[in-house]
Design an enzyme around this catalytic site. Structure first.
Site, PDB file in Angstrom:
ATOM      1  N   SER A 117      -0.459   4.522  -1.907  1.00 40.68           N
ATOM      2  CA  SER A 117      -0.951   5.612  -0.964  1.00 40.68           C
ATOM      3  C   SER A 117      -1.002   7.044  -1.465  1.00 40.68           C
ATOM      4  CB  SER A 117      -0.111   6.076   1.008  1.00 40.68           C
ATOM      5  OG  SER A 117       0.814   5.505   0.596  1.00 40.68           O
ATOM      6  N   GLY A 168       0.528  -1.197  -0.367  1.00 46.43           N
ATOM      7  CA  GLY A 168      -0.189  -0.033  -0.035  1.00 46.43           C
ATOM      8  C   GLY A 168       1.109   1.296  -0.303  1.00 46.43           C
ATOM      9  N   TYR A 169       2.409   1.267   0.355  1.00 45.13           N
ATOM     10  CA  TYR A 169       3.204   2.089   0.199  1.00 45.13           C
ATOM     11  C   TYR A 169       2.353   2.975  -0.878  1.00 45.13           C
ATOM     12  CZ  TYR A 169       6.484   5.654   1.037  1.00 45.13           C
ATOM     13  OH  TYR A 169       7.393   6.876   1.870  1.00 45.13           O
ATOM     14  N   SER A 170       3.142   2.725  -2.013  1.00 47.83           N
ATOM     15  CA  SER A 170       2.733   3.648  -3.441  1.00 47.83           C
ATOM     16  C   SER A 170       1.688   3.849  -3.584  1.00 47.83           C
ATOM     17  CB  SER A 170       4.003   2.999  -4.318  1.00 47.83           C
ATOM     18  OG  SER A 170       4.670   1.966  -4.580  1.00 47.83           O
TER      19      SER A 170
END
Length: 245
Positions: free
Chosen positions: A179, A175-177
């Site tokens: 977000s 989910g980092y990218s």
């Protein structure tokens, strides 16, 4: 034609030069709310704006972070505990900011937060693994922005969303990218909509900082945990060699 082109380029250069020399005046009494102030960029920014004379409201995720920030800042800097994954915590922070601004409105909102996320191939992940990054780094920031918009409109303030440039390089699952790309889209939409109210919205795509860097030990630990919970069929499809490499 060449003269017209040169004149246009020169005019553009002069315009940018004049625009970038503009400075905010009368800083006293202008409130700026910053998230993610325990360490790193948010912490440094809170201290810098405090020295410049702004009324800084710094959101920290821990009591210790808030205490340490107050010890090296002026008495005008205030801190509030904030968990962006908790709607109740966000609501309390909004009440605190509303009371601190005392009807003046909010001059600035600086959103700076990153949710943790396991680094692994997408197929190794479950939906809950995405929440750890999205709940804080996207949905939490969106929620607190929406709740503070009335105060920003009142002061004709500005929103500044700090986005780590490494999140815009989607080279790993999770989910980092998502977000970071989500905050880009949210900011761009909000910028056009808030123009009508005199509220400015900006994105700062900053570079790499040492603060909060995930170590290789943490990455390996997460990889091992995710690998061990895979079904035998998925593990066999990748193979032990893939995992080790």
């Amino acid at each position: 034609v060449h003269i017209a082109i040169l004149a246009s380029i020169l005019s553009l250069i002069i315009y940018w030069f004049i625009r970038d020399r503009h400075r905010v005046r009368n800083l006293s009494g202008k409130h700026v709310f910053i998230t993610g102030c325990d360490t790193g960029l948010g912490n440094s920014l809170a201290k810098w704006l405090d020295k410049r004379g702004f009324c800084v409201i710094a959101a920290c995720s821990t009591v210790k972070g808030g205490q340490e920030l107050r010890t090296c800042s002026s008495l005008s800097l205030k801190t509030v505990k904030l968990n962006l994954a908790d709607p109740n915590s966000i609501a309390r922070a909004v009440v605190f900011v509303t009371e601190e601004t005392a009807g003046k409105g909010l001059f600035g909102l600086v959103s700076n937060a990153e949710g943790t996320a396991p680094v692994a191939p997408t197929e190794w992940l479950r939906t809950e693994d995405f929440h750890s990054a999205l709940d804080v780094g996207l949905l939490g920031l969106i929620e607190i922005t929406l709740k503070l918009l009335p105060l920003l409109k009142k002061a004709e303030g500005r929103v500044v969303n700090l986005i780590n440039a490494k999140g815009l390089m989607a080279f790993v699952g999770g989910g980092y990218s998502l977000s970071k790309w989500g905050m880009e889209a949210f900011s761009d939409t909000l910028r056009r909509e808030m123009q009508h109210f005199g509220v400015k919205v900006s994105i700062v795509e900053h570079s790499f900082f040492k603060a909060g860097v995930v170590t290789s030990d943490v990455i390996e630990r997460d990889l091992l945990r995710l690998w061990n919970r895979l079904t035998p069929e998925i593990r066999d499809s990748y193979g032990e060699k893939y995992f080790v490499e």
